[in-house]
Design a protein around this motif. Sequence first.
Motif, PDB file in Angstrom:
ATOM      1  N   LYS A 116     -38.270  30.675 -36.660  1.00 39.74           N
ATOM      2  CA  LYS A 116     -37.120  31.469 -36.237  1.00 39.74           C
ATOM      3  C   LYS A 116     -35.832  30.792 -36.706  1.00 39.74           C
ATOM      4  O   LYS A 116     -35.677  29.589 -36.600  1.00 39.74           O
ATOM      5  CB  LYS A 116     -37.122  31.601 -34.714  1.00 39.74           C
ATOM      6  N   GLY A 117     -34.949  31.596 -37.254  1.00 38.21           N
ATOM      7  CA  GLY A 117     -33.697  31.080 -37.774  1.00 38.21           C
ATOM      8  C   GLY A 117     -33.746  30.770 -39.260  1.00 38.21           C
ATOM      9  O   GLY A 117     -32.717  30.621 -39.907  1.00 38.21           O
ATOM     10  N   GLY A 118     -34.938  30.658 -39.830  1.00 37.48           N
ATOM     11  CA  GLY A 118     -35.086  30.355 -41.247  1.00 37.48           C
ATOM     12  C   GLY A 118     -35.987  31.337 -41.967  1.00 37.48           C
ATOM     13  O   GLY A 118     -36.355  31.104 -43.119  1.00 37.48           O
ATOM     14  N   ASP A 119     -36.341  32.428 -41.299  1.00 40.22           N
ATOM     15  CA  ASP A 119     -37.268  33.399 -41.866  1.00 40.22           C
ATOM     16  C   ASP A 119     -36.505  34.396 -42.733  1.00 40.22           C
ATOM     17  O   ASP A 119     -35.982  35.399 -42.248  1.00 40.22           O
ATOM     18  CB  ASP A 119     -38.032  34.110 -40.753  1.00 40.22           C
ATOM     19  N   ILE A 120     -36.448  34.109 -44.043  1.00 38.16           N
ATOM     20  CA  ILE A 120     -35.688  34.966 -44.947  1.00 38.16           C
ATOM     21  C   ILE A 120     -36.316  36.344 -45.127  1.00 38.16           C
ATOM     22  O   ILE A 120     -35.613  37.315 -45.392  1.00 38.16           O
ATOM     23  CB  ILE A 120     -35.453  34.286 -46.311  1.00 38.16           C
ATOM     24  N   VAL A 121     -37.617  36.436 -44.959  1.00 40.75           N
ATOM     25  CA  VAL A 121     -38.283  37.742 -45.076  1.00 40.75           C
ATOM     26  C   VAL A 121     -37.890  38.619 -43.898  1.00 40.75           C
ATOM     27  O   VAL A 121     -37.477  39.771 -44.068  1.00 40.75           O
ATOM     28  CB  VAL A 121     -39.817  37.587 -45.189  1.00 40.75           C
ATOM     29  N   CYS A 122     -37.962  38.067 -42.703  1.00 41.82           N
ATOM     30  CA  CYS A 122     -37.588  38.821 -41.498  1.00 41.82           C
ATOM     31  C   CYS A 122     -36.105  39.220 -41.561  1.00 41.82           C
ATOM     32  O   CYS A 122     -35.749  40.351 -41.238  1.00 41.82           O
ATOM     33  CB  CYS A 122     -37.877  37.987 -40.253  1.00 41.82           C
ATOM     34  N   ALA A 123     -35.269  38.300 -41.994  1.00 43.16           N
ATOM     35  CA  ALA A 123     -33.840  38.590 -42.104  1.00 43.16           C
ATOM     36  C   ALA A 123     -33.581  39.699 -43.125  1.00 43.16           C
ATOM     37  O   ALA A 123     -32.770  40.598 -42.882  1.00 43.16           O
ATOM     38  CB  ALA A 123     -33.075  37.328 -42.478  1.00 43.16           C
ATOM     39  N   SER A 124     -34.279  39.661 -44.249  1.00 38.86           N
ATOM     40  CA  SER A 124     -34.103  40.681 -45.287  1.00 38.86           C
ATOM     41  C   SER A 124     -34.524  42.058 -44.790  1.00 38.86           C
ATOM     42  O   SER A 124     -33.835  43.056 -45.027  1.00 38.86           O
ATOM     43  CB  SER A 124     -34.909  40.315 -46.531  1.00 38.86           C
ATOM     44  N   ILE A 125     -35.652  42.097 -44.096  1.00 37.66           N
ATOM     45  CA  ILE A 125     -36.131  43.366 -43.534  1.00 37.66           C
ATOM     46  C   ILE A 125     -35.116  43.901 -42.537  1.00 37.66           C
ATOM     47  O   ILE A 125     -34.751  45.084 -42.574  1.00 37.66           O
ATOM     48  CB  ILE A 125     -37.508  43.171 -42.866  1.00 37.66           C
ATOM     49  N   SER A 126     -34.638  43.033 -41.654  1.00 35.67           N
ATOM     50  CA  SER A 126     -33.669  43.444 -40.638  1.00 35.67           C
ATOM     51  C   SER A 126     -32.395  43.994 -41.264  1.00 35.67           C
ATOM     52  O   SER A 126     -31.871  45.027 -40.828  1.00 35.67           O
ATOM     53  CB  SER A 126     -33.324  42.273 -39.722  1.00 35.67           C
ATOM     54  N   ASN A 165     -28.888  48.196 -41.859  1.00 33.24           N
ATOM     55  CA  ASN A 165     -27.878  48.781 -42.739  1.00 33.24           C
ATOM     56  C   ASN A 165     -28.192  50.255 -43.028  1.00 33.24           C
ATOM     57  O   ASN A 165     -27.276  51.077 -43.108  1.00 33.24           O
ATOM     58  CB  ASN A 165     -27.760  47.996 -44.043  1.00 33.24           C
ATOM     59  N   THR A 166     -29.457  50.581 -43.185  1.00 37.62           N
ATOM     60  CA  THR A 166     -29.827  51.978 -43.410  1.00 37.62           C
ATOM     61  C   THR A 166     -29.449  52.827 -42.200  1.00 37.62           C
ATOM     62  O   THR A 166     -28.853  53.901 -42.356  1.00 37.62           O
ATOM     63  CB  THR A 166     -31.329  52.112 -43.719  1.00 37.62           C
ATOM     64  N   ILE A 167     -29.760  52.354 -41.009  1.00 35.80           N
ATOM     65  CA  ILE A 167     -29.405  53.103 -39.793  1.00 35.80           C
ATOM     66  C   ILE A 167     -27.891  53.281 -39.698  1.00 35.80           C
ATOM     67  O   ILE A 167     -27.400  54.390 -39.446  1.00 35.80           O
ATOM     68  CB  ILE A 167     -29.967  52.403 -38.544  1.00 35.80           C
ATOM     69  N   ASN A 168     -27.141  52.202 -39.917  1.00 37.09           N
ATOM     70  CA  ASN A 168     -25.679  52.291 -39.851  1.00 37.09           C
ATOM     71  C   ASN A 168     -25.130  53.238 -40.914  1.00 37.09           C
ATOM     72  O   ASN A 168     -24.221  54.032 -40.639  1.00 37.09           O
ATOM     73  CB  ASN A 168     -25.048  50.904 -40.008  1.00 37.09           C
ATOM     74  N   SER A 169     -25.669  53.181 -42.118  1.00 34.93           N
ATOM     75  CA  SER A 169     -25.220  54.050 -43.201  1.00 34.93           C
ATOM     76  C   SER A 169     -25.572  55.504 -42.929  1.00 34.93           C
ATOM     77  O   SER A 169     -24.778  56.413 -43.226  1.00 34.93           O
ATOM     78  CB  SER A 169     -25.832  53.603 -44.534  1.00 34.93           C
ATOM     79  N   ILE A 207     -39.606  43.718 -51.256  1.00 34.47           N
ATOM     80  CA  ILE A 207     -39.846  42.537 -50.412  1.00 34.47           C
ATOM     81  C   ILE A 207     -41.345  42.320 -50.242  1.00 34.47           C
ATOM     82  O   ILE A 207     -41.838  41.200 -50.388  1.00 34.47           O
ATOM     83  CB  ILE A 207     -39.159  42.682 -49.032  1.00 34.47           C
ATOM     84  N   ALA A 208     -42.072  43.400 -49.949  1.00 34.78           N
ATOM     85  CA  ALA A 208     -43.533  43.289 -49.775  1.00 34.78           C
ATOM     86  C   ALA A 208     -44.194  42.802 -51.054  1.00 34.78           C
ATOM     87  O   ALA A 208     -45.111  41.974 -51.007  1.00 34.78           O
ATOM     88  CB  ALA A 208     -44.114  44.631 -49.345  1.00 34.78           C
ATOM     89  N   SER A 209     -43.735  43.284 -52.209  1.00 35.21           N
ATOM     90  CA  SER A 209     -44.316  42.859 -53.485  1.00 35.21           C
ATOM     91  C   SER A 209     -44.013  41.393 -53.783  1.00 35.21           C
ATOM     92  O   SER A 209     -44.874  40.660 -54.261  1.00 35.21           O
ATOM     93  CB  SER A 209     -43.776  43.714 -54.629  1.00 35.21           C
ATOM     94  N   GLN A 210     -42.805  40.978 -53.505  1.00 35.68           N
ATOM     95  CA  GLN A 210     -42.389  39.625 -53.846  1.00 35.68           C
ATOM     96  C   GLN A 210     -42.956  38.566 -52.905  1.00 35.68           C
ATOM     97  O   GLN A 210     -43.366  37.500 -53.349  1.00 35.68           O
ATOM     98  CB  GLN A 210     -40.860  39.523 -53.853  1.00 35.68           C
ATOM     99  N   TYR A 211     -42.989  38.864 -51.611  1.00 40.06           N
ATOM    100  CA  TYR A 211     -43.392  37.842 -50.643  1.00 40.06           C
ATOM    101  C   TYR A 211     -44.813  38.011 -50.130  1.00 40.06           C
ATOM    102  O   TYR A 211     -45.370  37.092 -49.540  1.00 40.06           O
ATOM    103  CB  TYR A 211     -42.399  37.801 -49.478  1.00 40.06           C
ATOM    104  N   GLY A 212     -45.387  39.171 -50.301  1.00 39.82           N
ATOM    105  CA  GLY A 212     -46.773  39.377 -49.907  1.00 39.82           C
ATOM    106  C   GLY A 212     -46.942  40.275 -48.706  1.00 39.82           C
ATOM    107  O   GLY A 212     -46.111  40.330 -47.816  1.00 39.82           O
TER     108      GLY A 212
END
Length: 109
Positions: free
Chosen positions: A28-38, A43-47, A93-98
């Motif tokens: 937690k705090g360093g999960d770049i995959v989770c952060a990218s998904i979030s 951003n999609t919801i806000n847009s 993201i799924a393709s790059q990180y698995g």
Amino acid sequence: MTTIVIEKSKAGEYKGFICKGHAGYAMKGGDIVCASISVLVINTINSMEKLAKEDMNVAADEKAGLIRCKFNGALSEKGKLLMDSMVLGLSEIASQYGRQYLVIKFKEV
């Protein structure tokens, strides 16, 4: 693992999506995959709300890692493009990180 379920009608129209779980790529705090998904999902919801003026219901439970977005009618062209963009970004993201960190599913509703 994060699972994203994109809900579509039989005709292929977006009806909503559910994002649940934590990626588990790092602590937690360093999960770049989770952060990218979030970032992509929020951003999609806000847009969708601010730029496309879509009518939708959104519910979230941060602790459980759950975001639920349901569209209250057919999306505008802007809304469709924003959803296509979110799906593209998540797929990359799924393709790059698995797929052990992110799974994208499509469900007919």
